[in-house]
Design a protein around this motif. Structure first.
Motif, PDB file in Angstrom:
ATOM      1  N   UNK A 134      15.653  38.367  45.945  1.00  0.00           N
ATOM      2  CA  UNK A 134      16.190  37.041  45.642  1.00  0.00           C
ATOM      3  C   UNK A 134      15.114  35.987  45.847  1.00  0.00           C
ATOM      4  N   UNK A 135      15.174  34.938  45.020  1.00  0.00           N
ATOM      5  CA  UNK A 135      14.324  33.775  45.262  1.00  0.00           C
ATOM      6  C   UNK A 135      14.746  33.133  46.583  1.00  0.00           C
ATOM      7  N   UNK A 136      13.777  32.640  47.320  1.00  0.00           N
ATOM      8  CA  UNK A 136      14.110  31.899  48.535  1.00  0.00           C
ATOM      9  C   UNK A 136      14.985  30.693  48.182  1.00  0.00           C
ATOM     10  N   UNK A 137      14.653  30.030  47.080  1.00  0.00           N
ATOM     11  CA  UNK A 137      15.402  28.843  46.677  1.00  0.00           C
ATOM     12  C   UNK A 137      16.839  29.190  46.293  1.00  0.00           C
ATOM     13  N   UNK A 138      17.036  30.367  45.676  1.00  0.00           N
ATOM     14  CA  UNK A 138      18.399  30.776  45.308  1.00  0.00           C
ATOM     15  C   UNK A 138      19.247  31.008  46.552  1.00  0.00           C
ATOM     16  N   UNK A 139      18.648  31.649  47.560  1.00  0.00           N
ATOM     17  CA  UNK A 139      19.385  31.885  48.804  1.00  0.00           C
ATOM     18  C   UNK A 139      19.669  30.561  49.511  1.00  0.00           C
TER      19      UNK A 139
END
Length: 199
Positions: A134-139
């Motif tokens: 997962x993207x850090x930004x998505x999490x």
């Protein structure tokens, strides 16, 4: 309860490792990751660069048996025993390894310094671990903001909020929403005026 999924727990998808090729197969080759020789590992022919330009390397293009090679951890299968490490030796992956984000579906970089992470999902009901990238930004966009501000070990947490305080905060946030305040501004207002919270 013994958890087989704890084997190789210090290995993370996207990290570069040294591995020894131990056999050639029609589909690719078996390998052993240095420092994790008890965990089975393999590299698919499609994860080996082909000098002939084919999408899958030919058996004669595999690294020789007993040779040590650089590889990237592509996947760690821990859902069912035994734990299995899948490697990639492609030059492009050694330079920068990416995988689809489980949240948005776009590629995220899992190599050190990249914009992605690997999330392991486990249950207390029994062994077995599911993982996704997962993207850090998505999490960050999906997690409760309070979880992202959890105190560090040894940091003072302060008293736990009572049920009455939680209910009062919900009431204030609801009232603030009807007055045009954002939840964040409402919380800031609530914390700046504790008398409101305590009635």
């Amino acid at each position: 309860m013994q958890r087989f999924d704890s084997v190789g727990g210090d290995l993370v998808v996207g990290t570069t490792v040294r591995a020894t090729i131990i056999s050639h197969e029609r589909w690719g080759g078996s390998a052993r990751v240095l420092g994790h020789e008890t965990v089975s590992a393999s590299v698919d022919a499609g994860a080996i660069d082909s000098l002939s330009g084919r999408p899958r390397a030919l058996p004669e293009e595999y690294p020789p048996v007993s040779e040590q090679v650089d590889a990237v951890v592509q996947e760690i299968s821990r859902y069912h025993p035994p734990v299995w490490i899948r490697l990639t030796m492609r030059a492009a992956d050694l330079h920068e390894f990416s995988s689809p984000c489980g949240c948005c579906g776009q590629l995220t970089i899992l190599s050190p310094g990249g914009d992605g992470v690997t999330v392991d999902v486990r249950s207390s009901e029994g062994p077995g671990c599911a993982s996704f990238a997962a993207h850090r930004s998505c999490l960050a966009g999906r997690l409760n903001p309070r979880l992202q501000r959890r105190p560090r070990p040894g940091q003072h947490r302060g008293p736990r909020p009572t049920n009455a305080l939680r209910e009062r905060e919900r009431t204030v946030l609801t009232a603030a929403a009807t007055a045009g305040r954002t939840p964040k501004n409402a919380r800031d207002h609530l914390h700046a005026h504790p008398a409101i919270a305590h009635g």
